[in-house]
Design a protein around this motif. Structure first.
Motif, PDB file in Angstrom:
ATOM      1  N   SER B  99      19.208  58.988  15.832  1.00  0.00           N
ATOM      2  CA  SER B  99      18.386  60.172  15.572  1.00  0.00           C
ATOM      3  C   SER B  99      17.112  60.114  16.416  1.00  0.00           C
ATOM      4  N   TYR B 101      16.905  58.728  19.311  1.00  0.00           N
ATOM      5  CA  TYR B 101      17.342  59.045  20.678  1.00  0.00           C
ATOM      6  C   TYR B 101      17.432  60.555  20.869  1.00  0.00           C
ATOM      7  N   ALA B 102      17.990  61.229  19.849  1.00  0.00           N
ATOM      8  CA  ALA B 102      18.103  62.689  19.937  1.00  0.00           C
ATOM      9  C   ALA B 102      16.728  63.328  20.039  1.00  0.00           C
ATOM     10  N   VAL B 103      15.793  62.863  19.216  1.00  0.00           N
ATOM     11  CA  VAL B 103      14.477  63.493  19.172  1.00  0.00           C
ATOM     12  C   VAL B 103      13.693  63.238  20.467  1.00  0.00           C
ATOM     13  N   TYR B 105      15.011  62.158  23.631  1.00  0.00           N
ATOM     14  CA  TYR B 105      15.631  62.422  24.933  1.00  0.00           C
ATOM     15  C   TYR B 105      16.329  63.770  25.079  1.00  0.00           C
ATOM     16  N   PHE B 106      16.173  64.634  24.061  1.00  0.00           N
ATOM     17  CA  PHE B 106      16.764  65.963  24.192  1.00  0.00           C
ATOM     18  C   PHE B 106      15.726  67.015  23.845  1.00  0.00           C
ATOM     19  N   ARG B 107      15.927  68.193  24.392  1.00  0.00           N
ATOM     20  CA  ARG B 107      15.141  69.352  23.963  1.00  0.00           C
ATOM     21  C   ARG B 107      16.127  70.338  23.376  1.00  0.00           C
ATOM     22  N   PHE B 108      15.904  70.729  22.135  1.00  0.00           N
ATOM     23  CA  PHE B 108      16.832  71.668  21.513  1.00  0.00           C
ATOM     24  C   PHE B 108      16.086  72.415  20.423  1.00  0.00           C
ATOM     25  N   PRO B 109      16.582  73.572  20.052  1.00  0.00           N
ATOM     26  CA  PRO B 109      15.907  74.335  19.002  1.00  0.00           C
ATOM     27  C   PRO B 109      15.825  73.501  17.717  1.00  0.00           C
ATOM     28  N   LEU B 110      14.741  73.622  16.997  1.00  0.00           N
ATOM     29  CA  LEU B 110      14.520  72.940  15.716  1.00  0.00           C
ATOM     30  C   LEU B 110      14.290  71.435  15.869  1.00  0.00           C
ATOM     31  N   ARG B 111      14.003  70.996  17.100  1.00  0.00           N
ATOM     32  CA  ARG B 111      13.765  69.573  17.291  1.00  0.00           C
ATOM     33  C   ARG B 111      12.566  69.107  16.476  1.00  0.00           C
ATOM     34  N   GLN B 112      11.458  69.839  16.578  1.00  0.00           N
ATOM     35  CA  GLN B 112      10.261  69.454  15.829  1.00  0.00           C
ATOM     36  C   GLN B 112      10.518  69.470  14.322  1.00  0.00           C
ATOM     37  N   ALA B 114      13.330  69.007  12.759  1.00  0.00           N
ATOM     38  CA  ALA B 114      14.154  67.856  12.384  1.00  0.00           C
ATOM     39  C   ALA B 114      13.293  66.603  12.303  1.00  0.00           C
TER      40      ALA B 114
ATOM     41  N   VAL C   6      14.415  64.948  30.353  1.00  0.00           N
ATOM     42  CA  VAL C   6      15.237  64.957  29.149  1.00  0.00           C
ATOM     43  C   VAL C   6      16.622  65.514  29.474  1.00  0.00           C
ATOM     44  N   TYR C   7      17.499  65.432  28.489  1.00  0.00           N
ATOM     45  CA  TYR C   7      18.824  66.016  28.642  1.00  0.00           C
ATOM     46  C   TYR C   7      18.850  67.375  27.954  1.00  0.00           C
ATOM     47  N   TYR C  14      22.390  67.436  17.958  1.00  0.00           N
ATOM     48  CA  TYR C  14      22.615  67.715  16.534  1.00  0.00           C
ATOM     49  C   TYR C  14      23.582  66.696  15.935  1.00  0.00           C
ATOM     50  N   LEU C  16      23.900  63.645  16.908  1.00  0.00           N
ATOM     51  CA  LEU C  16      23.182  62.379  16.781  1.00  0.00           C
ATOM     52  C   LEU C  16      22.255  62.380  15.565  1.00  0.00           C
ATOM     53  N   LEU C  17      21.710  63.543  15.269  1.00  0.00           N
ATOM     54  CA  LEU C  17      20.779  63.636  14.146  1.00  0.00           C
ATOM     55  C   LEU C  17      21.497  63.753  12.806  1.00  0.00           C
TER      56      LEU C  17
END
Lengths: 366, 282, 293
Positions: B99, B101-103, B105-112, B114, C6-7, C14, C16-17
């Protein structure tokens, strides 16, 4: 190997900051292009856009005849050497160099052959089994180079690769990079803030400032004929002196009460116009006795060994003169200087642009 | 630094530290001595300060056999504690590292969102939501299971924050070099991030193993069957309210057995332990 | 602080989380919101249905004398453990920080109690202080002290405090030692050249430089006493005698289990949550300050 073409490339960040404001450059096949400028001028951003590490806000980057704007870094056929080398700390030197080839499913024996070859070229064969942290700065730098050349890419990208080395090693590696690039003939883009590196390495020098290109040319062109006051003071060490001057008639300009001929000054400037006059420290000469010249009041002397720097003033402006050591007897307070007409550079005081004799430039300045 | 050293100033620190060590070690030493005497000597309060002769007997009884009050042997409890501690430590590390790593190394909607959702759980220790959590575990049929013991304790903002912190220190250029080398996000994770995180993982494992081993309130609530008890719960149940019935020599042997694994972990992996402790608190 | 590179995968982050988020939602947010929900409701006598009663549970809670007593117990307990454990640890850390032989051996010998479970720490101390057979308990009685933690609430509280402080020494010691070792040597040398004697150096240089660590430990110790001492109390006293050692957390547990008053217990949980949130907020203010310091 390929031609790299940048067409009106821009980078605007999310906050609205424009880091690169429309840059167009053509780099010929096998050319060595150096982007130089102070920090924050956008040179690294530009390089990272070529690498695919930054998205391109508008404009076009092409490698060969392929526009790469939307292509991932791995597929652009480029290799990059980073400032901090970015070696994988947990992998041996061999694995670091081989990693990119393995990811591309290169056959094992081919990988080995290429790694050994790169190691031989860079003289790092004894270290192949070591971890990066067991290496000196210079050796790490070579490994980073090895990782780049082993891939045989179309383009090499260098992001200030020498700035983490000490001065002596930097000079040595600079020479080696130049030799290597010549031997391999791979198109290269090299970012640095060090103007000596820029001058010595490039065959195409791009001076940048504030996200824009100030001048593109061969190192000699840029040195001999700086297009702007910024380039004039940025390229050359010590930097070019800038003194206030006033346009006279017949292509002459008055500096510190002395009239100088300026060979390249635009002819249609109004007499009495206030301008900036640039004179390189190494291009002013001490006048022979009895010959009239600019009055240079000397404050103090810095010894550099073969040459010395005389610090002082001409009129109201600070001035530095570089002369062979011993040119001026000790304790001299004032000398007269003569300056060859083609060494007098005249710049618009407002825009900083060169007020040049070429018709196109002249009409713009007016 | 040149300092006048008197006899007094040289020995005072040693004296104070030795006193400190003795105070810290004394309760454990008394427990060890207690585990080596017979019930009678302890019960009439004449236990001396040196070990007795019943060491082997007491430990083998505690480990293998029940006793007069038909208590479970300690062996299986040790196993339960071990399984719970391992599941908690491994589970926490596994879900937290991915988790984080996701936060990072990625940019995605709702990241903050989560991230905050995980972050806020720092403020909800199990003690403040104990009965509702119990009810959920009961509804899911997880009472008296290893999953019930471990899973509710697995989600942890601390571990996620720690990994996030660590990932932030990995130079950006490594991702970039890896992208240029043709590695995708999962390959970068496996080939680079995971090997670089080994020390952090080990340090966290040490801390979380101790955390899991020492759990008390949660296993107390959700284990009803004797054969699911952990050793920390087991020892508590040996203390009979009427003191006369308490078999102190066995209780102390059990206490020593319960302390041994986590204390050994701390002593043998002291470096990792200190590192884990200091870093989880950042 | 954000990564520059970033990727951009759509689904992968999602996935991964997901494990952590699912567990967090099921075992943190759902029960926490249940607690809040229940705290506004009352269960009927048969436990079949519940009814919304607004703040009634809270009014009842804050109307109870026993709740204030529990708060008072918690406060005394927290302060005593914190002060005891921290001052003792600081003394030891300062001694270990002096460059003496065997410094690291002392560290090893002092940090292992961290690994002892609170409940076991309770059992160890009970064994020593048990009035009829405990080594120290009997000693006290022999010396004429009417020692009996089984019947005397003050004695019980004292015993719980000692056990809780004992267990916390290693943690405080470790952080104080780290704090001391991070004070630049040059600062102490400068003070020495400025003519400060060792004791003065400690109070004018070292102690102030240590204040971030001290403050951090203060908060951590209070949180520790609030939540992690449950095992110690349950092992030694079960909250007794006569609720003399019933802390707020212990009260949530015993009221919920024994009383079956779910609404009241939930209201207590919510009050505790507010306290934790306040403590965490204080801690983060500290972290922020540390960053800018």
């Amino acid at each position: 190997m390929a031609v790299v073409t940048l067409k009106d490339v821009r980078k605007v960040y999310a906050g609205g900051v424009e880091a690169v404001k429309g840059v167009s450059i053509d780099i010929p096949d096998g050319g060595f292009c150096v982007l130089v400028g102070p920090s924050g001028c956008g040179k690294s951003t530009l390089l990272r856009m070529v690498a695919g590490l930054e998205t391109i806000s508008s404009g076009e980057v092409a490698i060969g005849d392929r526009v790469v704007n939307d292509i991932e870094p791995a597929e652009r056929d480029i290799a990059m050497v980073f400032q901090n080398y970015a070696l994988y700390p947990h992998m041996s030197v061999y694995d670091n160099i081989a990693y990119g080839l393995r990811n591309r499913k290169t056959p094992k024996d081919e990988i080995d052959r290429r790694v050994q070859e790169a190691a031989r070229i860079l003289a790092i064969e004894p270290f192949l089994q070591r971890k990066p942290r067991a290496l000196s700065g210079g050796q790490r730098q070579r490994v980073a180079m090895g990782r780049a050349i082993v891939r045989k890419p179309q383009v090499f990208l260098f992001d200030e690769p020498l700035s983490n080395l000490d001065a002596k090693l930097r000079v040595q590696m600079r020479v080696e990079i130049k030799k290597l690039q010549r031997a391999l003939g791979v198109t290269s883009i090299y970012v640095t803030h060090d103007q000596v590196e820029a001058m010595t390495l490039s065959d195409k020098l791009v001076v940048m400032s504030g996200g824009q290109v100030e001048q593109v040319g061969t190192p000699t062109e840029v040195y001999r004929r700086p297009e702007t006051r910024f380039v004039a003071t940025f390229i050359g060490s010590p930097p070019m002196n800038i003194l206030p001057g006033v346009v006279e008639t017949d292509g002459r300009v008055s500096v510190g009460g002395q009239s100088l001929a300026a060979a390249d000054m635009a002819t249609d400037l109004k007499p009495g116009l206030a301008v900036d006059v640039g004179i390189r420290p190494e291009e002013a000469e001490i006048a022979a006795p009895g010959v009239a010249g600019c009055a240079f009041a000397i404050d103090f002397v810095e010894e550099l060994g073969a040459t010395e720097l005389l610090h002082g003033t001409i009129g109201e402006g600070a001035f530095v003169l570089q002369v062979p050591t011993g040119s001026v007897p000790n304790g001299t307070k004032q000398v007269a200087l003569t300056i060859a007409p083609n060494c007098v550079h005249v710049f618009d005081r407002e825009t900083g642009k060169r007020l040049s004799r070429r018709p196109a430039e002249a009409s713009k300045a007016a | 630094m040149v300092e006048r050293r008197t006899w007094f100033s040289t020995f005072l620190p040693h004296f104070i530290l030795i006193m400190g060590v003795l105070i810290v070690a004394f309760p454990v030493y008394v427990a060890f001595v207690g585990s080596s005497w017979d019930a009678g000597t302890i019960a009439n309060g004449t236990m001396p300060l040196y070990p007795g002769k019943f060491l082997v007997e007491n430990y083998s009884r505690a480990l293998l056999a029940g006793n007069a009050t038909a208590r479970e042997p300690v062996g299986p409890m040790l196993l339960n504690s071990f399984i719970m501690a391992i599941i908690i430590a491994v589970g926490k590390i596994a879900i937290s590292i991915i988790s984080a790593y996701a936060v990072v190394y990625f940019r995605f909607p709702l990241r903050q969102s989560a991230f905050w959702l995980i972050f806020i759980t720092l403020m909800l220790p199990v003690e403040v939501r104990i009965y509702p959590t119990y009810k959920i575990v009961a509804d899911l049929g997880m009472l008296d299971t290893y999953a019930g013991l471990a899973v509710p304790l697995i989600a942890s903002a601390t571990a996620t924050l720690l990994f996030r912190q660590f990932f932030m220190t990995i130079p950006d250029e490594l991702v970039e070099a890896s992208k240029i080398d043709g590695a995708g996000p999962m390959k970068f994770f496996v080939d680079t991030v995971l090997p670089l995180s080994i020390t952090t993982i080990a340090a966290l494992f040490v801390i979380q193993f101790i955390y899991g081993w020492n759990q008390y309130l949660w296993p107390l609530l959700i284990t009803t069957r004797e054969n699911m008890q952990t050793i920390v719960i087991g020892i508590k149940k040996m203390l009979v309210t009427q003191d006369a019935l308490t078999e102190w020599q066995l209780a102390m042997a059990t206490a020593v057995l319960a302390m041994l694994p986590p204390v050994l972990v701390v002593l043998l992996m002291q470096k990792l332990f200190v590192r884990g402790l200091v870093e989880t608190e950042k | 602080m954000e990564k520059r590179s970033v990727y951009t995968n759509k689904l992968l982050p999602y996935l991964l989380l997901a494990p952590q988020l699912v567990i967090t939602l099921v075992f943190f947010y759902w029960p926490a919101s249940q607690a809040v929900w229940m705290s506004f409701r009352i269960e009927d006598a048969f436990g079949i249905s519940t009814e919304f009663v607004g703040f009634e549970n809270y009014v009842t809670l804050f109307g109870q004398r026993s709740y204030y007593e529990s708060m008072w117990t918690t406060l005394v307990f927290s302060l005593a453990v914190t002060i005891l454990a921290m001052s003792f640890s600081l003394l030891l850390a300062v001694m270990a920080d002096k460059q003496i032989r065997g410094g690291s051996v002392y560290r090893t010998l002092l940090i292992w109690p961290y690994a002892v479970a609170p409940a076991i720490a309770g059992v160890l101390w009970l064994f020593m202080f048990q009035p009829s057979l405990g080594m120290i308990g009997r000693g006290l009685i022999a010396a004429g002290v009417p020692w009996n933690p089984m019947l005397n609430g003050d004695h019980a509280l004292l015993l719980v405090i000692l056990a809780a402080a004992w267990k916390q020494i290693s943690y405080n010691f470790l952080f104080f030692l780290a704090g001391l070792q991070s004070i630049p040597k040059s600062l102490i040398e400068a003070a020495a050249i400025d003519g400060a004697k060792p004791a003065r150096r400690f109070w004018t240089i070292i102690f102030p430089m240590l204040s971030p660590t001290t403050f951090f430990l203060l908060v951590v110790n209070i949180v520790y006493v609030f939540f992690d001492t449950f095992g110690i109390i349950d092992a030694i006293t079960h909250g007794g005698p006569a609720k003399a050692t019933e802390t707020l957390v212990f009260k949530v547990y015993s009221d919920g289990r024994l009383g079956g008053d779910l609404g009241g217990s939930a209201a207590q949980s919510v009050v505790l949550m507010v306290i934790v949130i306040a403590l965490t907020a204080i801690q983060f203010r500290y972290v922020e300050r540390k960053v800018t310091y």
